[in-house]
Motif scaffolding. Structure first.
Motif, PDB file in Angstrom:
ATOM      1  N   ALA A 109       0.806  -1.217   0.000  1.00 38.62           N
ATOM      2  CA  ALA A 109       0.000   0.000   0.000  1.00 38.62           C
ATOM      3  C   ALA A 109       0.843   1.273   0.000  1.00 38.62           C
ATOM      4  O   ALA A 109       0.373   2.332  -0.428  1.00 38.62           O
ATOM      5  N   GLY A 110       2.090   1.206   0.471  1.00 43.43           N
ATOM      6  CA  GLY A 110       2.950   2.379   0.491  1.00 43.43           C
ATOM      7  C   GLY A 110       3.259   2.915  -0.899  1.00 43.43           C
ATOM      8  O   GLY A 110       3.648   4.072  -1.059  1.00 43.43           O
ATOM      9  N   TYR A 111       3.104   2.066  -1.908  1.00 46.51           N
ATOM     10  CA  TYR A 111       3.398   2.449  -3.283  1.00 46.51           C
ATOM     11  C   TYR A 111       2.133   2.751  -4.086  1.00 46.51           C
ATOM     12  O   TYR A 111       2.204   2.961  -5.290  1.00 46.51           O
ATOM     13  N   LYS A 112       0.989   2.745  -3.424  1.00 45.42           N
ATOM     14  CA  LYS A 112      -0.279   2.959  -4.134  1.00 45.42           C
ATOM     15  C   LYS A 112      -0.584   4.454  -4.209  1.00 45.42           C
ATOM     16  O   LYS A 112      -1.277   5.019  -3.368  1.00 45.42           O
ATOM     17  N   THR A 113      -0.043   5.085  -5.223  1.00 52.18           N
ATOM     18  CA  THR A 113      -0.264   6.515  -5.447  1.00 52.18           C
ATOM     19  C   THR A 113      -0.672   6.734  -6.899  1.00 52.18           C
ATOM     20  O   THR A 113      -0.364   5.906  -7.768  1.00 52.18           O
ATOM     21  N   PRO A 114      -1.338   7.860  -7.192  1.00 53.01           N
ATOM     22  CA  PRO A 114      -1.698   8.141  -8.590  1.00 53.01           C
ATOM     23  C   PRO A 114      -0.479   8.185  -9.515  1.00 53.01           C
ATOM     24  O   PRO A 114      -0.549   7.718 -10.651  1.00 53.01           O
ATOM     25  N   ALA A 115       0.632   8.741  -9.041  1.00 54.67           N
ATOM     26  CA  ALA A 115       1.828   8.855  -9.877  1.00 54.67           C
ATOM     27  C   ALA A 115       2.384   7.488 -10.238  1.00 54.67           C
ATOM     28  O   ALA A 115       2.795   7.252 -11.389  1.00 54.67           O
ATOM     29  N   ILE A 116       2.406   6.569  -9.290  1.00 52.14           N
ATOM     30  CA  ILE A 116       2.930   5.228  -9.547  1.00 52.14           C
ATOM     31  C   ILE A 116       1.992   4.449 -10.468  1.00 52.14           C
ATOM     32  O   ILE A 116       2.438   3.758 -11.396  1.00 52.14           O
ATOM     33  N   ALA A 117       0.677   4.533 -10.217  1.00 50.23           N
ATOM     34  CA  ALA A 117      -0.283   3.856 -11.086  1.00 50.23           C
ATOM     35  C   ALA A 117      -0.141   4.371 -12.521  1.00 50.23           C
ATOM     36  O   ALA A 117      -0.164   3.595 -13.488  1.00 50.23           O
ATOM     37  N   ARG A 118       0.036   5.680 -12.667  1.00 50.80           N
ATOM     38  CA  ARG A 118       0.211   6.279 -13.993  1.00 50.80           C
ATOM     39  C   ARG A 118       1.491   5.783 -14.654  1.00 50.80           C
ATOM     40  O   ARG A 118       1.504   5.419 -15.843  1.00 50.80           O
ATOM     41  N   TYR A 119       2.578   5.767 -13.889  1.00 50.87           N
ATOM     42  CA  TYR A 119       3.867   5.328 -14.424  1.00 50.87           C
ATOM     43  C   TYR A 119       3.797   3.891 -14.941  1.00 50.87           C
ATOM     44  O   TYR A 119       4.232   3.591 -16.067  1.00 50.87           O
ATOM     45  N   LEU A 120       3.232   2.986 -14.144  1.00 54.25           N
ATOM     46  CA  LEU A 120       3.175   1.575 -14.526  1.00 54.25           C
ATOM     47  C   LEU A 120       2.274   1.355 -15.729  1.00 54.25           C
ATOM     48  O   LEU A 120       2.641   0.640 -16.674  1.00 54.25           O
ATOM     49  N   LEU A 121       1.092   1.964 -15.723  1.00 52.23           N
ATOM     50  CA  LEU A 121       0.149   1.764 -16.823  1.00 52.23           C
ATOM     51  C   LEU A 121       0.671   2.348 -18.127  1.00 52.23           C
ATOM     52  O   LEU A 121       0.519   1.744 -19.195  1.00 52.23           O
ATOM     53  N   ARG A 122       1.302   3.511 -18.047  1.00 49.75           N
ATOM     54  CA  ARG A 122       1.821   4.132 -19.269  1.00 49.75           C
ATOM     55  C   ARG A 122       3.045   3.403 -19.814  1.00 49.75           C
ATOM     56  O   ARG A 122       3.360   3.507 -21.000  1.00 49.75           O
ATOM     57  N   LYS A 123       3.739   2.673 -18.953  1.00 49.07           N
ATOM     58  CA  LYS A 123       4.886   1.876 -19.379  1.00 49.07           C
ATOM     59  C   LYS A 123       4.476   0.471 -19.818  1.00 49.07           C
ATOM     60  O   LYS A 123       5.327  -0.339 -20.197  1.00 49.07           O
ATOM     61  N   GLY A 124       3.179   0.170 -19.746  1.00 51.23           N
ATOM     62  CA  GLY A 124       2.704  -1.143 -20.183  1.00 51.23           C
ATOM     63  C   GLY A 124       2.899  -2.239 -19.160  1.00 51.23           C
ATOM     64  O   GLY A 124       2.927  -3.424 -19.524  1.00 51.23           O
ATOM     65  N   MET A 125       3.019  -1.883 -17.877  1.00 57.85           N
ATOM     66  CA  MET A 125       3.157  -2.870 -16.803  1.00 57.85           C
ATOM     67  C   MET A 125       1.880  -2.869 -15.963  1.00 57.85           C
ATOM     68  O   MET A 125       1.382  -1.809 -15.584  1.00 57.85           O
ATOM     69  N   THR A 126       1.368  -4.053 -15.663  1.00 53.48           N
ATOM     70  CA  THR A 126       0.128  -4.157 -14.904  1.00 53.48           C
ATOM     71  C   THR A 126       0.393  -3.903 -13.426  1.00 53.48           C
ATOM     72  O   THR A 126       1.206  -4.606 -12.814  1.00 53.48           O
ATOM     73  N   PRO A 127      -0.273  -2.935 -12.808  1.00 52.18           N
ATOM     74  CA  PRO A 127      -0.101  -2.719 -11.365  1.00 52.18           C
ATOM     75  C   PRO A 127      -0.945  -3.698 -10.558  1.00 52.18           C
ATOM     76  O   PRO A 127      -2.142  -3.850 -10.810  1.00 52.18           O
ATOM     77  N   ALA A 128      -0.319  -4.392  -9.625  1.00 48.76           N
ATOM     78  CA  ALA A 128      -1.037  -5.284  -8.707  1.00 48.76           C
ATOM     79  C   ALA A 128      -0.919  -4.669  -7.316  1.00 48.76           C
ATOM     80  O   ALA A 128       0.024  -4.947  -6.571  1.00 48.76           O
ATOM     81  N   LEU A 129      -1.867  -3.811  -6.986  1.00 48.02           N
ATOM     82  CA  LEU A 129      -1.823  -3.037  -5.746  1.00 48.02           C
ATOM     83  C   LEU A 129      -2.958  -3.462  -4.828  1.00 48.02           C
ATOM     84  O   LEU A 129      -4.032  -3.851  -5.302  1.00 48.02           O
ATOM     85  N   PRO A 130      -2.763  -3.372  -3.518  1.00 45.99           N
ATOM     86  CA  PRO A 130      -3.760  -3.895  -2.568  1.00 45.99           C
ATOM     87  C   PRO A 130      -4.937  -2.958  -2.344  1.00 45.99           C
ATOM     88  O   PRO A 130      -4.912  -1.783  -2.717  1.00 45.99           O
ATOM     89  N   TYR A 131      -5.963  -3.501  -1.707  1.00 47.49           N
ATOM     90  CA  TYR A 131      -7.094  -2.688  -1.264  1.00 47.49           C
ATOM     91  C   TYR A 131      -6.638  -1.834  -0.085  1.00 47.49           C
ATOM     92  O   TYR A 131      -5.901  -2.300   0.788  1.00 47.49           O
ATOM     93  N   THR A 132      -7.055  -0.584  -0.059  1.00 48.08           N
ATOM     94  CA  THR A 132      -6.747   0.293   1.075  1.00 48.08           C
ATOM     95  C   THR A 132      -8.055   0.790   1.683  1.00 48.08           C
ATOM     96  O   THR A 132      -8.957   1.225   0.962  1.00 48.08           O
ATOM     97  N   ARG A 133      -8.124   0.710   2.992  1.00 46.47           N
ATOM     98  CA  ARG A 133      -9.344   1.133   3.687  1.00 46.47           C
ATOM     99  C   ARG A 133      -9.517   2.645   3.611  1.00 46.47           C
ATOM    100  O   ARG A 133      -8.532   3.388   3.666  1.00 46.47           O
TER     101      ARG A 133
END
Length: 223
Positions: free
Chosen positions: A47-71
């Protein structure tokens, strides 16, 4: 900060001071892995890496983000952010009472602010569950890259991503556990970033060699 493959081999590592947030290190660490081993198909992170910037970076680079549910980080007894419906066409939110929260400004952190009309909120029967602001104004924020987080959330519910994220406890979490329990990384014994980086790299290299030796012995036993 450590990156590993699906078999538990350490592919890259980075040592930082404790006041550096996790999210600042994913991009350079993944970049190191790409340069050395090629681009991964998916990245699982906590969850420490679950940010909009990281999600954007991974998706735009063609890598699937596998990030957890956050309450939801909402005060008990108050509406959650999900209770406020976002309308993309109008670029605004609708509160549980039906009032529209219109776009106001974008702050320096990249969050768009949507604000209610104070004099309407002042007479609302749901005010006590909505906001404690003195001027009776509700503010909802939405990051300019929030769409990437929504896509990561959609992927989180798919079966392939569930399988990928489940492997974290067998790979990177096992590496952290072994490093702490078997290689003295629960406490620092050296002082200075340079010395600690050297120690960490030597430990992870030895862990990779140990795993390689086990695989070699196992293959020899089978043959």
């Amino acid at each position: 900060h450590v990156a590993s493959d699906r078999n538990g081999f350490v592919l890259g590592a980075c040592v930082t001071p404790g006041n550096i947030h996790d999210s600042h290190l994913l991009e350079p660490l993944v970049g190191e892995v790409i340069r050395s081993f090629g681009k991964p198909l998916a990245i699982a992170a906590d969850a420490g890496y679950k940010t909009p910037a990281i999600a954007r970076y991974l998706l735009r680079k063609g890598m699937t983000p596998a990030l957890p549910y956050t309450r939801p980080r909402t005060k008990k007894g108050f509406f959650r952010k999900s209770d406020y419906a976002y309308n993309e066409e109008l670029d605004g939110y609708r509160c549980p009472a039906g009032q529209r929260l219109a776009y106001s400004t974008t702050n320096k952190e990249g969050y768009r602010e949507y604000k209610s009309t104070p004099h309407i909120c002042a007479t609302c029967s749901l005010l006590a569950k909505c906001t404690e602001s003195k001027n009776h104004q509700k503010v909802v924020t939405r990051h300019i890259w929030h769409g990437y987080i929504e896509e990561a959330e959609r992927l989180r519910l798919t079966e392939p991503v569930k399988v990928i994220y489940a492997r974290r406890k067998e790979t990177i979490e096992r590496i952290f556990a072994d490093a702490k329990e078997k290689h003295g990384m629960r406490w620092t014994t050296l002082r200075g970033l340079k010395k600690l980086s050297m120690q960490a790299m030597l430990i992870f290299a030895s862990m990779n060699l140990k795993k390689t030796a086990k695989w070699t012995w196992k293959a020899a036993e089978i043959s």
